[in-house]
Write a protein that holds these residues in place. Structure first.
Motif, PDB file in Angstrom:
ATOM      1  N   ASP A 158      83.729   0.522  23.037  1.00 12.52           N
ATOM      2  CA  ASP A 158      85.063  -0.073  23.053  1.00 12.52           C
ATOM      3  C   ASP A 158      85.179  -0.909  24.319  1.00 12.52           C
ATOM      4  O   ASP A 158      84.389  -0.748  25.258  1.00 12.52           O
ATOM      5  N   THR A 159      86.156  -1.792  24.347  1.00 12.35           N
ATOM      6  CA  THR A 159      86.476  -2.510  25.577  1.00 12.35           C
ATOM      7  C   THR A 159      87.589  -1.747  26.259  1.00 12.35           C
ATOM      8  O   THR A 159      88.557  -1.355  25.616  1.00 12.35           O
ATOM      9  N   SER A 160      87.439  -1.531  27.543  1.00 11.31           N
ATOM     10  CA  SER A 160      88.385  -0.676  28.238  1.00 11.31           C
ATOM     11  C   SER A 160      88.604  -1.179  29.653  1.00 11.31           C
ATOM     12  O   SER A 160      87.702  -1.751  30.268  1.00 11.31           O
ATOM     13  N   ALA A 210      76.155  -5.245  25.929  1.00 16.01           N
ATOM     14  CA  ALA A 210      76.406  -5.675  24.547  1.00 16.01           C
ATOM     15  C   ALA A 210      77.734  -6.409  24.438  1.00 16.01           C
ATOM     16  O   ALA A 210      77.873  -7.370  23.675  1.00 16.01           O
ATOM     17  N   ASN A 211      78.722  -5.969  25.221  1.00 11.98           N
ATOM     18  CA  ASN A 211      80.039  -6.605  25.179  1.00 11.98           C
ATOM     19  C   ASN A 211      79.982  -8.076  25.601  1.00 11.98           C
ATOM     20  O   ASN A 211      80.822  -8.871  25.186  1.00 11.98           O
ATOM     21  N   LEU A 212      78.984  -8.424  26.417  1.00  8.96           N
ATOM     22  CA  LEU A 212      78.817  -9.834  26.779  1.00  8.96           C
ATOM     23  C   LEU A 212      78.490 -10.651  25.541  1.00  8.96           C
ATOM     24  O   LEU A 212      78.834 -11.823  25.435  1.00  8.96           O
ATOM     25  N   THR A 214      79.155  -9.540  22.181  1.00 10.20           N
ATOM     26  CA  THR A 214      80.189  -9.455  21.131  1.00 10.20           C
ATOM     27  C   THR A 214      81.392 -10.338  21.463  1.00 10.20           C
ATOM     28  O   THR A 214      81.992 -10.899  20.566  1.00 10.20           O
ATOM     29  N   GLY A 215      81.724 -10.454  22.736  1.00 11.18           N
ATOM     30  CA  GLY A 215      82.960 -11.138  23.094  1.00 11.18           C
ATOM     31  C   GLY A 215      84.147 -10.291  22.680  1.00 11.18           C
ATOM     32  O   GLY A 215      84.003  -9.174  22.185  1.00 11.18           O
ATOM     33  N   GLU A 216      85.352 -10.838  22.867  1.00 11.20           N
ATOM     34  CA  GLU A 216      86.574 -10.064  22.636  1.00 11.20           C
ATOM     35  C   GLU A 216      87.483 -10.709  21.601  1.00 11.20           C
ATOM     36  O   GLU A 216      88.558 -10.178  21.301  1.00 11.20           O
ATOM     37  N   GLY A 217      87.094 -11.845  21.106  1.00  8.85           N
ATOM     38  CA  GLY A 217      88.037 -12.606  20.297  1.00  8.85           C
ATOM     39  C   GLY A 217      87.651 -12.682  18.833  1.00  8.85           C
ATOM     40  O   GLY A 217      87.464 -11.670  18.163  1.00  8.85           O
TER      41      GLY A 217
HETATM   42 MN    MN Z   1      86.205  -5.621  22.704  1.00 13.73          MN
END
Ligand code: MN
Ligand code: GDP
Ligand code: MN
Ligand code: MN
Length: 259
Positions: A158-160, A210-212, A214-217
């Motif tokens: 998750d992003t946190s 990995a979040n780099l 996937t991105g957030e948008g």
């Molecule tokens: Mn996220």
């Protein structure tokens, strides 16, 4: 190591078989070798598990009214008491109630708003975190094995946010097929000094990397294949969430919160 997004995944719906959808699209898994990890954003795990909800599902308790009022008072921000109710129902402990809600989720993760997301949720108001992310990771790992990929470790992310620093980053909620942490204690540094405390939270570091990708948008890339990464020979541990006795900050918050 190399990180590659799994492309062309559709909008995920309740009941979707994530492992099958990913196995069909991840060419990288076909080149499977030692050290393959698949990260999957909890957003799509929750969607597949039907963890969507609507504000109208949460009849408001007195406690939720109180919290919403306090947040308005302290933060000057309008808070829907039904949202506060949803957070309470997903949580086992309330650590901060204003200016934001910080709680422990039922599976032990401490995060703002119990990790309830309002982004990337078509047709519903809310997306709750997976109920038991470790079981989700195990299920995806078994699903991949059914498609011939026998030894892919899986991390549900998750992003946190985090205390002390601005900015959000990826964290691991559940994992399967690898330990959470790598224990460096007893190893020596370049001066020969023995390391006394370093236990490296590998699953969080992989989630962050990995979040780099996937991105957030609106990128549409919730799954990432991490190749050529190896845990190594050090001892592992699955302890990631601190127990209350072991958690100075949580105990300090317990004393502070309702002053
Ligand atoms: Mn996220
Ligand atoms: P979280 O970090 O788990 O809260 O997930 P995010 O909302 O940050 O989304 C992570 C990635 O997944 C982004 O690239 C989103 O565009 C993507 N994503 C979210 N939902 C879906 C979906 O249903 N299908 C696809 N293909 N991508 C999605
Ligand atoms: Mn999220
Ligand atoms: Mn260092």
């Amino acid at each position: 190591m190399e990180l590659t997004p799994v492309t062309d995944l559709p909008e995920i719906r309740p009941g979707d078989d994530l492992a099958a959808l990913i196995a069909d699209r991840a060419d990288d898994l076909e080149r499977e070798r030692e050290g393959t990890v698949l990260t999957v954003a909890s957003t799509v795990v929750s969607k597949a598990e039907g963890r969507t909800a609507d504000l109208e599902d949460y009849p408001v308790s007195g406690r939720a009214e109180e919290i919403a009022a306090r947040i308005e008072e302290v933060a000057g921000e309008e808070k829907d008491p039904r949202f506060a109710q949803a957070v309470l129902e997903e949580s086992t402990e309330l650590l901060i109630e204003a200016p934001f809600l910080l709680t422990e989720t039922r599976f032990g993760h401490i995060t703002v708003n119990a990790g309830i997301d309002r982004s990337n949720v078509p047709d519903h108001d809310l997306l709750l975190l997976p109920k038991r992310p470790t079981e989700s990771a195990e299920r995806i790992r078994r699903g991949l094995a059914d498609h011939g990929y026998d030894d892919v470790a899986v991390i549900v992310t998750d992003t946190s946010g985090r205390p002390f620093r601005h900015g959000q980053r990826g964290v691991a909620l559940g994992w399967a097929g690898m330990p959470a942490s790598r224990d460096w204690r007893g190893e020596r540094d370049r001066d020969g000094r023995e390391l006394g405390v370093t236990v490296q939270s590998v699953v969080d570091e992989l989630a962050g990397a990995a979040n780099l990708v996937t991105g957030e948008g609106a990128g549409g890339t919730p799954a990432v294949v991490v190749r050529d990464w190896e845990f190594g020979d050090l001892e592992g541990s699955d302890e990631l969430f601190r127990s209350v006795e072991d958690d100075l900050i949580r105990r300090a918050l317990r004393e502070w919160r309702f002053e």
